[in-house]
Design a protein around this motif. Structure first.
Motif, PDB file in Angstrom:
ATOM      1  N   SER A   2       0.826  -1.207   0.000  1.00 44.35           N
ATOM      2  CA  SER A   2       0.000   0.000   0.000  1.00 44.35           C
ATOM      3  C   SER A   2       0.858   1.253   0.000  1.00 44.35           C
ATOM      4  O   SER A   2       2.031   1.238   0.415  1.00 44.35           O
ATOM      5  CB  SER A   2      -0.911   0.016   1.229  1.00 44.35           C
ATOM      6  OG  SER A   2      -0.159   0.280   2.399  1.00 44.35           O
ATOM      7  N   GLN A   4       0.442   3.751   1.929  1.00 41.04           N
ATOM      8  CA  GLN A   4       0.726   4.095   3.319  1.00 41.04           C
ATOM      9  C   GLN A   4       1.962   3.370   3.833  1.00 41.04           C
ATOM     10  O   GLN A   4       2.711   3.915   4.632  1.00 41.04           O
ATOM     11  CB  GLN A   4      -0.479   3.773   4.205  1.00 41.04           C
ATOM     12  CG  GLN A   4      -1.566   4.830   4.147  1.00 41.04           C
ATOM     13  CD  GLN A   4      -2.699   4.526   5.104  1.00 41.04           C
ATOM     14  OE1 GLN A   4      -3.254   3.436   5.077  1.00 41.04           O
ATOM     15  NE2 GLN A   4      -3.044   5.482   5.928  1.00 41.04           N
ATOM     16  N   ASP A 186      -7.431   4.759   5.258  1.00 42.14           N
ATOM     17  CA  ASP A 186      -6.351   4.523   4.299  1.00 42.14           C
ATOM     18  C   ASP A 186      -5.823   5.802   3.656  1.00 42.14           C
ATOM     19  O   ASP A 186      -5.078   5.746   2.666  1.00 42.14           O
ATOM     20  CB  ASP A 186      -6.804   3.549   3.217  1.00 42.14           C
ATOM     21  CG  ASP A 186      -7.990   4.083   2.403  1.00 42.14           C
ATOM     22  OD1 ASP A 186      -8.563   5.119   2.785  1.00 42.14           O
ATOM     23  OD2 ASP A 186      -8.335   3.456   1.382  1.00 42.14           O
TER      24      ASP A 186
END
Length: 294
Positions: A2, A4, A186
């Motif tokens: 991801s 992140q 997210d």
């Protein structure tokens, strides 16, 4: 992986080294890239405003991005900066720019025009819909002349699918905390202010896109990692030693300040493009004195 996860920690907003004649100095750029990666930054931001993008032409931007991908060679993720106050032109640039090897596009909020919050929203919505990569907002009202309010950031985060995060440099801790309280899980939030990175990470930010890490990547990125580990006592000890560096870097101009640091460290020539000029002799000597005490 991801976004992140990829962009957690320290990203460095790379400067653009120039030769004395004003040409882009690719040898020095390669040296800077190795310097920050060896210093353990987590990712690189190419062509951010610290890279003097307002005075680079399209061919230079294209060439710098391609060189950066080649030199980084997959060692860390690369984010590319594409922003401005001409929405149509940004869309055209995004659609023609070499982005295959970038993980995201960082786009500064429109400068000078001072659009309304609705105008900022529509600007970013149009960019996100045109971008083949996730878009990171960049709120820096000290540069643009208009703050992107927390409500606008949150609206974009919740309503526009391809907007993945924000580099927040509003300097307002209350605004920062509102974003962290109400953002989607997210949605990536990183600091755009070296001097506030520690308290902002304490509020939940996931890192910082740093100017200081161009010159001091090891010290700065380790301070950020201590913050993310939750050891704020150790992080404060490390950050206290960096406070003077932040003050010196931004005393007159960015990136003139950090380039003076990097010149003393032997990374690049102390060259900038007009209208930006090198720091004053007095500040240059103060920077040299600071580095001699390290």
């Amino acid at each position: 992986m991801s976004l992140q996860t990829q962009l957690r920690g320290t990203g460095v907003a790379l400067v653009t080294p120039f030769k004395a004649n004003g040409d882009v100095d690719y040898d020095a750029l390669g040296k800077v890239i190795d310097h920050v990666i060896d210093g353990k930054v987590e990712y690189i931001v190419s062509l951010g405003t610290t890279g003097e993008t307002p005075v680079l032409d399209k061919a230079e931007k294209n060439s710098i991005a391609k060189y950066t991908y080649l030199k980084v060679a997959g060692r860390v993720p690369v984010v590319v900066g594409i922003g401005g106050n001409n929405t149509k032109e940004i869309i055209n640039e995004i659609q023609s720019f070499p982005l295959d090897e970038a993980v995201a596009v960082l786009s500064a909020s429109p400068y000078y025009s001072k659009p309304s919050q609705q105008g900022i929203y529509e600007h970013y919505k149009a960019i996100a819909q045109a971008s083949p990569k996730p878009v990171l907002l960049y709120n820096v009202p000290g540069r643009t002349g208009r703050n992107m309010e927390a409500a606008t950031t949150l609206r974009l985060a919740k309503e526009v699918e391809n907007i993945a995060g924000i580099k927040e440099a509003c300097g307002d801790m209350a605004q920062s905390m509102k974003i962290m309280r109400d953002k989607p899980k997210d949605f990536l939030v990183v600091s755009g202010d070296d001097a506030l990175a520690l308290p902002q990470i304490a509020c939940g930010f996931e890192g910082v896109i740093s100017v200081a890490a161009n010159a001091l990547p090891t010290e700065f990125s380790e301070m950020v990692r201590e913050c993310l580990r939750g050891d704020f006592e150790e992080a404060k000890t490390m950050n206290d030693k960096l406070i003077e560096a932040y003050e010196l870097m931004f005393a007159e101009n960015n990136p003139a300040g950090v380039k003076a640091f990097m010149n003393h460290l032997g990374l690049l020539g102390n060259n900038l493009r007009l209208p930006v000029t090198p720091v004053s002799e007095d500040l240059y000597n103060r920077i040299k004195a600071y580095l001699l005490t390290k």
